[in-house]
Write an enzyme that holds these catalytic residues in place. Sequence first.
Site, mmCIF file in Angstrom:
data_model
loop_
_atom_site.group_PDB
_atom_site.id
_atom_site.type_symbol
_atom_site.label_atom_id
_atom_site.label_comp_id
_atom_site.label_asym_id
_atom_site.label_seq_id
_atom_site.Cartn_x
_atom_site.Cartn_y
_atom_site.Cartn_z
ATOM 1 N N GLY A 28 0.848 -1.185 0.000
ATOM 2 C CA GLY A 28 0.000 0.000 0.000
ATOM 3 C C GLY A 28 0.881 1.231 0.000
ATOM 4 C CG HIS A 110 0.478 2.988 13.946
ATOM 5 N ND1 HIS A 110 0.756 3.904 14.945
ATOM 6 C CD2 HIS A 110 -0.874 2.860 13.937
ATOM 7 C CE1 HIS A 110 -0.364 4.311 15.505
ATOM 8 N NE2 HIS A 110 -1.377 3.678 14.916
ATOM 9 C CG ASP A 193 0.102 8.151 14.368
ATOM 10 O OD1 ASP A 193 0.754 8.878 13.604
ATOM 11 O OD2 ASP A 193 -0.750 7.335 13.967
#
Length: 341
Positions: A28, A110, A193
Site C-alpha cells: 500500500g 505504527h 499519532d
Amino acid sequence: MSNLKIYLDKDIDLNIIKTKKIAVIGFGSQGYGQGLNLVDSGCDVVFGLRENGASAQKAKDYGLRVMSIEDAVKYADIVQILIPDEVQAKVYAESIEPNLREGQYLMFSHGFNIHYGFIKPKENVNVIMVAPKAPGHTVRSEYVAKKGVPSLIAVEKDFSGDSKEVALSYASAIGSGRTGIIETSFREETETDLFGEQAVLCGGCDFLIKKAFETLVEAGYSPYMAYFEVCHELKLIVDLIYQGGIEDMHYSVSNNAEYGDYTRGKLIIDDSVKARMKDVLTQIQNGNYAREFMSEMNSGGNHFKELRTKSQEHQIEKIGSEIRSLFMWNKSDRLIDKAKN
C-alpha cells in the site's frame, strides 16, 4: 537548551541494513514508499503479498521480487509489517508467526498492534519500529527528490542487542537520515499519532473545513467561493506553518488576517474544545478507541463504510472535484496514481 537527539546519516552505519534481507509485507502507501526507497538504497528486499492480488501485480510492474507472505518471512532477517492495522493480527497469526525464527527483527511503522496487545511476539525475536512522519507516497517523492521525511524509531524488544542500530540503518535507507530521526517508544508513538489524527490532522481538520463550508453556503455564498476560502487556501497556510511555524504564517498574512486569528480563532476553538480533546485522548490511552476500531472492522466495517460514503457525498467533495479538474495547479506532479501505487 533542547536535549532532543537528532540522528542523521553521518551518525548511522547504512551498511548494517545492507547485510540484512528485508521482507516488506504489503504494497500500500507505506509498502510502496518504503519498499522502493530500500531497493534504491541497495538493500536486499522482497515483498510478501497475497498471490494474484492487485498489490502483487503493482509490485511486479515495478520489477520487484514478490513472494507469498510465508515464504517472504522465511527468507528475511527483517519482517516489516506494512499492511493495515486492522488485519495485522490475523495475518501475523496465520502467516508470519508460524514462520518466524530466533533472532529475526519484527518491524512496524505504527505501534498500534503491539501497544494494545493484538500482536504478542515471541520472546526470541526483536521488535522494533521505524515510523516515517508522512504518507508513503511522500516518503517516496521526497527520497526521489534527494530529500527525506523525518522518522521515529523505537525498540520494544531487543533480543539480539543491536535493534536500535538496525532501526537507525533502516530509517537511513528510506531517506530519513537526510532530515532527522528521533527515538521514542511504542506507547508514545501510538497514542500521540492517534490523537493527532483524530483531533487535528484528519478528524479536526476534516470537520472544521466542512462546517465552515456549510456555514458560508447556508448563508447564501457561492459554494465555489466557499471551497476556495476554507479548503483550497488551507494548503497555503499550512505550508507557511510547516516551514517556519505559526510566527512565519502571521508574518506572511495581512494584519487584518492576523488580528482576526487572535480575536476570533478562540471563539471557534475554545476551552470546551480542549476538554473534548482530553476525552478523545483518554479513550486512546485506556484502549477504548482501539477496541472500538477493531470491533468495527472485525464485524465487517458496515458503519465505517457508511461514514465513508457520507463523507464522499458531501457537497464540498463534488465542488472540489469540479474545481480541481478545471485548474492547472492540480494537473501535474501528483503523488498518487491508484493504478500504480
